[in-house]
Design a protein around this motif. Structure first.
Motif, short mmCIF file in Angstrom:
data_model
loop_
_atom_site.label_atom_id
_atom_site.label_comp_id
_atom_site.label_asym_id
_atom_site.label_seq_id
_atom_site.Cartn_x
_atom_site.Cartn_y
_atom_site.Cartn_z
N ALA A 1 10.82 -46.91 -42.07
CA ALA A 1 11.96 -47.81 -42.24
C ALA A 1 11.64 -48.90 -43.26
CB ALA A 1 12.36 -48.43 -40.90
N THR A 2 10.38 -49.32 -43.31
CA THR A 2 9.99 -50.34 -44.29
C THR A 2 10.16 -49.78 -45.70
OG1 THR A 2 8.43 -51.23 -42.71
CG2 THR A 2 8.12 -51.89 -45.00
N MET A 3 9.81 -48.51 -45.87
CA MET A 3 9.94 -47.91 -47.20
C MET A 3 11.37 -47.48 -47.51
SD MET A 3 6.44 -45.67 -47.71
CE MET A 3 6.45 -44.73 -46.19
N LEU A 4 12.13 -47.08 -46.47
CA LEU A 4 13.41 -46.41 -46.73
C LEU A 4 14.66 -47.21 -46.37
CD1 LEU A 4 12.65 -42.82 -45.47
CD2 LEU A 4 13.18 -43.49 -47.81
N LYS B 1 8.32 -47.53 -38.13
CA LYS B 1 8.30 -48.80 -38.85
C LYS B 1 7.88 -48.59 -40.30
CE LYS B 1 6.73 -53.50 -38.93
NZ LYS B 1 6.28 -54.66 -38.20
N LYS B 2 6.89 -47.75 -40.47
CA LYS B 2 6.42 -47.46 -41.82
C LYS B 2 7.54 -46.81 -42.66
CE LYS B 2 3.06 -44.31 -43.85
NZ LYS B 2 1.67 -43.87 -43.85
N SER C 1 11.28 -40.91 -35.03
CA SER C 1 10.43 -42.10 -35.17
C SER C 1 11.23 -43.28 -35.69
CB SER C 1 9.27 -41.82 -36.12
OG SER C 1 8.45 -40.81 -35.58
N ILE C 2 12.14 -43.03 -36.63
CA ILE C 2 12.96 -44.14 -37.15
C ILE C 2 13.85 -44.69 -36.03
CG2 ILE C 2 14.85 -44.72 -38.73
CD1 ILE C 2 13.64 -42.81 -40.77
N VAL C 3 14.43 -43.79 -35.24
CA VAL C 3 15.28 -44.24 -34.13
C VAL C 3 14.44 -45.04 -33.13
CG1 VAL C 3 16.75 -43.50 -32.21
CG2 VAL C 3 16.93 -42.36 -34.44
N ALA C 4 13.24 -44.52 -32.80
CA ALA C 4 12.36 -45.21 -31.85
C ALA C 4 12.06 -46.62 -32.36
CB ALA C 4 11.07 -44.43 -31.65
N PHE C 5 11.82 -46.73 -33.66
CA PHE C 5 11.53 -48.06 -34.21
C PHE C 5 12.76 -48.98 -34.08
CE2 PHE C 5 12.01 -50.79 -38.01
CZ PHE C 5 11.09 -51.76 -37.64
#
Ligand code: HEC
Ligand code: HEC
Length: 318
Positions: free
Chosen positions: A57-60, A54-55, A141-145
């Motif tokens: 994806a929020t930034m990227l 989440k962190k 982690s991005i996929v998991a989010f």
């Protein structure tokens, strides 16, 4: 003599015809298509990964895919994309099976993020982010989010608006921009106690370097350090009103870079957009409040080690 001229003219006509035919081909075919991804990989989802994803994806990702009205990643018109690319819309990437990416496999998402090749084999032009240097764990982690039950990615039946790439985008995607190679070895996050190595990892993967190097068209995507004026600023951007502004020099040059900044000033500027009580950043640079102080400190430590470049960048007027 007359004959020679006639040959010359017909030769010229043939060249014009070939160029015309090539242009027509590119215009009609559009963005090139490659083999469809066959990556078999599934990501285990656990709370730690979701939080990290989440962190990131929020930034990227949110800058383009987040819709201010829905407060979810349902996509939006990218009004600040340089018009030469065409009319660009970031699509809906929520979990909806019809309108979002609910039907994509984990492998298909990973393959797109690494290479730029979408599920149907078509190539996502440079206005969609690619992450060739990110660690396998951060990608997971991005996929998991994206798979989690977080509100930002909850299935939303909002159709994406198709982009209208310009001839230029189609042309460059045919001859210049190619999919990136899928990594052949594991990519790990450097040990966070190695401040400089960790700072480089963040600088590269949070994309500070693409905006802050000299020119978008002279980036070396696979070896960032080889880019023209690496981190030395001067790259042209558009603000929300379509006005041009330049990125600042982040090399440790004392006169034209951030060589005289303190760590504290840097952390405040990057996380909160403030320097000495004054606003320090402007769109399209968004502050990064998600970064821990330690991460911002690592970026600063790394930036202090890159070769200083004396490149005076004139700050655009407000
Ligand atoms: C600079 C803007 C931008 C950023 C940043 C960005 N995207 Fe995209 N994304 C796009 C655009 C535009 C497209 C459509 C590309 C096309 O038309 O081929 C796209 C396409 C996609 C697609 C394919 C969707 C589909 O239905 O074809 C996925 C999945 C995706 N993005 C995920 C992400 C993730 C995850 C991130 C963050 C790591 C991210 N994007 C960051 C602009 C962006
Ligand atoms: C989308 C492009 C973009 C990205 C990504 C970006 N920046 Fe910036 N940054 C800018 C622009 C444009 C400015 C200049 C704004 C202005 O004129 O005040 C700027 C200004 C700055 C400044 C202020 C410099 C000064 O001299 O005032 C710092 C520090 C900075 N960025 C650090 C970073 C770091 C660290 C990252 C990555 C975590 C980053 N930027 C990512 C575009 C970007």
């Amino acid at each position: 003599m007359k004959k020679a001229l006639r040959y010359l003219l017909s030769g010229f006509a043939v060249v014009v015809l070939l160029i015309g035919a090539g242009a027509l081909f590119i215009q009609l075919r559009g963005i090139p298509t490659y083999d469809k991804p066959v990556l078999q990989q599934s990501v285990e989802i656990h709370p730690q990964r979701i939080a990290r994803g989440k962190k990131l994806a929020t930034m990227l990702c949110a800058g383009c895919h987040m819709n201010a009205e829905t407060k979810r990643l349902t996509g939006k018109h990218m009004s600040d994309a340089p018009p030469v690319f065409g009319e660009i819309h970031a699509p809906n990437i929520t979990q909806d099976k019809t309108y979002g990416i609910g039907e994509w496999t984990d492998g298909e998402i990973i393959y797109l993020l690494r290479t730029g090749i979408k599920r149907d084999g078509s190539y996502a032009p440079p206005y969609m982010a690619k992450l060739p240097h990110m660690s396998d764990e951060d990608i997971a982690s991005i996929v998991a989010f994206l798979r989690s039950d977080d509100e930002m990615v909850r299935a939303s039946e909002i159709p994406s608006v198709p982009s209208q790439p310009s001839f230029m985008t189609k042309f460059l995607s045919t001859i210049e921009f190619k999919p990136l190679p899928f990594p052949t070895t594991a990519i790990n996050i450097p040990d966070s106690t190695d401040l400089v190595a960790y700072g480089r990892y963040l600088t590269v993967n949070l994309d500070c370097w693409t905006c802050h190097s000299g020119d978008f068209t002279k980036l070396d995507v696979m070896v960032p350090e080889n880019s023209y004026h690496f981190l030395a600023g001067g790259n042209k951007m558009l603000d929300l009103k379509g006005k041009e502004l330049l990125t600042m020099n982040l090399t440790p040059d004392k006169e034209t870079g951030i060589g005289n900044w303190t760590e504290e000033q840097f952390i405040k500027a990057v996380k909160y957009g403030m320097k000495d009580g004054e606003p320090a950043l402007r769109y399209p640079m968004m502050p990064y409040p998600q970064l821990t102080d330690y991460e911002a400190k690592a970026i600063f430590a790394y930036l202090q080690t890159v070769p200083p470049v004396n490149n005076p960048v004139k700050r655009s007027s407000m």
